[in-house]
Design a protein around this motif. Structure first.
Motif, PDB file in Angstrom:
ATOM      1  N   ASP A   1       0.866  -1.178   0.000  1.00 43.70           N
ATOM      2  CA  ASP A   1       0.000   0.000   0.000  1.00 43.70           C
ATOM      3  C   ASP A   1       0.901   1.226   0.000  1.00 43.70           C
TER       4      ASP A   1
ATOM      5  N   LEU B   1       0.046   4.110   0.163  1.00 43.11           N
ATOM      6  CA  LEU B   1      -0.536   5.114   1.057  1.00 43.11           C
ATOM      7  C   LEU B   1      -0.680   4.522   2.451  1.00 43.11           C
ATOM      8  N   ALA B   2       0.308   3.761   2.869  1.00 40.85           N
ATOM      9  CA  ALA B   2       0.247   3.087   4.165  1.00 40.85           C
ATOM     10  C   ALA B   2       0.303   4.046   5.340  1.00 40.85           C
ATOM     11  N   ASP B   3       0.858   5.224   5.123  1.00 40.19           N
ATOM     12  CA  ASP B   3       0.936   6.202   6.212  1.00 40.19           C
ATOM     13  C   ASP B   3       0.881   7.608   5.628  1.00 40.19           C
ATOM     14  N   VAL B   4       0.774   8.588   6.498  1.00 39.51           N
ATOM     15  CA  VAL B   4       0.628   9.983   6.061  1.00 39.51           C
ATOM     16  C   VAL B   4       1.849  10.443   5.271  1.00 39.51           C
ATOM     17  N   THR B   5       3.030  10.001   5.647  1.00 33.62           N
ATOM     18  CA  THR B   5       4.241  10.388   4.923  1.00 33.62           C
ATOM     19  C   THR B   5       4.173   9.936   3.472  1.00 33.62           C
ATOM     20  N   ARG B   6       3.703   8.718   3.259  1.00 30.87           N
ATOM     21  CA  ARG B   6       3.589   8.216   1.886  1.00 30.87           C
ATOM     22  C   ARG B   6       2.487   8.948   1.121  1.00 30.87           C
TER      23      ARG B   6
ATOM     24  N   ARG C   1       1.655  12.062   1.575  1.00 27.65           N
ATOM     25  CA  ARG C   1       2.259  13.356   1.231  1.00 27.65           C
ATOM     26  C   ARG C   1       3.159  13.219   0.004  1.00 27.65           C
TER      27      ARG C   1
ATOM     28  N   THR D   1      -3.292  14.495   8.363  1.00 29.12           N
ATOM     29  CA  THR D   1      -3.293  13.647   9.559  1.00 29.12           C
ATOM     30  C   THR D   1      -3.727  12.233   9.196  1.00 29.12           C
ATOM     31  N   ASP D   2      -3.718  11.360  10.181  1.00 29.35           N
ATOM     32  CA  ASP D   2      -4.198   9.995   9.963  1.00 29.35           C
ATOM     33  C   ASP D   2      -5.676   9.972   9.584  1.00 29.35           C
TER      34      ASP D   2
ATOM     35  N   LEU E   1      -5.767  10.653   5.927  1.00 28.54           N
ATOM     36  CA  LEU E   1      -5.344   9.448   5.233  1.00 28.54           C
ATOM     37  C   LEU E   1      -6.493   8.453   5.156  1.00 28.54           C
TER      38      LEU E   1
ATOM     39  N   ARG F   1      -8.077   6.843   1.757  1.00 28.66           N
ATOM     40  CA  ARG F   1      -8.078   5.389   1.548  1.00 28.66           C
ATOM     41  C   ARG F   1      -9.498   4.855   1.404  1.00 28.66           C
TER      42      ARG F   1
END
Length: 191
Positions: free
Chosen positions: A29, A31-36, A38, A59-60, A63, A67
């Motif tokens: 994924d 887009l597994a986290d907010v950094t990804r 971004r 933020t989460d 995200l 998703r």
């Protein structure tokens, strides 16, 4: 299987669905986290019809909104490309995203002339989800949705809207070259 570098250049809705590729290590994924998220938004920034939310502010919760709309898009496109009715939950989810952050157009004076600007209310994730839902509307209502294909590369799950009727791979540099090399070695192995 493809690498985990995001594939971009398809309609935004398809690019969003394509953030779940298969890699040599299995499904990933992007887009597994907010950094990804971004990072991916940075790759797409010039393609948005209006300014995107400040990536640093995501933020989460934002995200999760992106998703969730990705799941609705994937289900709707999968059905529509086969000429089937998209699941009601997918259409309801896309409609909810559109209603949560409708585009508001305003006339403004830019110092020399009147221009039309557009903005959306709501949290950053809500605005992003609405942008993706709006792009999905354009895709789903276009007869070309029936031509959306899945890459023919081994283990590849990427979708693409072919610009040429003979296009078979998500990208020549990813799956196309790998398939050609495999065919070459297959032909020359027998000799």
């Amino acid at each position: 299987m493809v690498d985990s570098t995001p594939l971009t250049g398809e309609p935004l809705a398809i690019d969003l669905v394509n953030t779940r590729p298969n890699t040599v290590d299995g499904p990933v994924d992007l887009l597994a986290d907010v950094t990804r998220l971004r990072s991916w938004l940075g790759l797409q920034a010039e393609r948005f019809p209006e300014p995107t939310p400040d990536a640093a502010a995501l933020t989460d919760t934002d995200l999760a909104a992106v998703r969730a709309v990705r799941e609705h898009i994937a289900a709707a496109v999968q059905a529509a490309r086969h000429g089937e009715q998209p699941p009601a939950t997918a259409l309801d989810g896309l409609n909810a995203a559109l209603h949560a952050a409708p585009a508001i157009q305003e006339l403004v004076w830019d110092g020399g002339s009147v221009t039309l600007t557009s903005h959306r209310p709501g949290a950053p994730g809500t605005r992003l989800a609405a942008l993706f839902a709006e792009d999905t509307v354009c895709l789903l209502t276009d007869p070309a949705v029936r031509t959306v294909r899945t890459c023919e590369g081994e283990d590849c799950v990427m979708l693409f809207l072919p610009t040429h009727p003979r296009r078979r791979w998500c990208s020549a540099s990813r799956c196309g070259n790998r398939a050609r090399v495999a065919r070459y070695y297959q032909r020359h192995k027998a000799n």
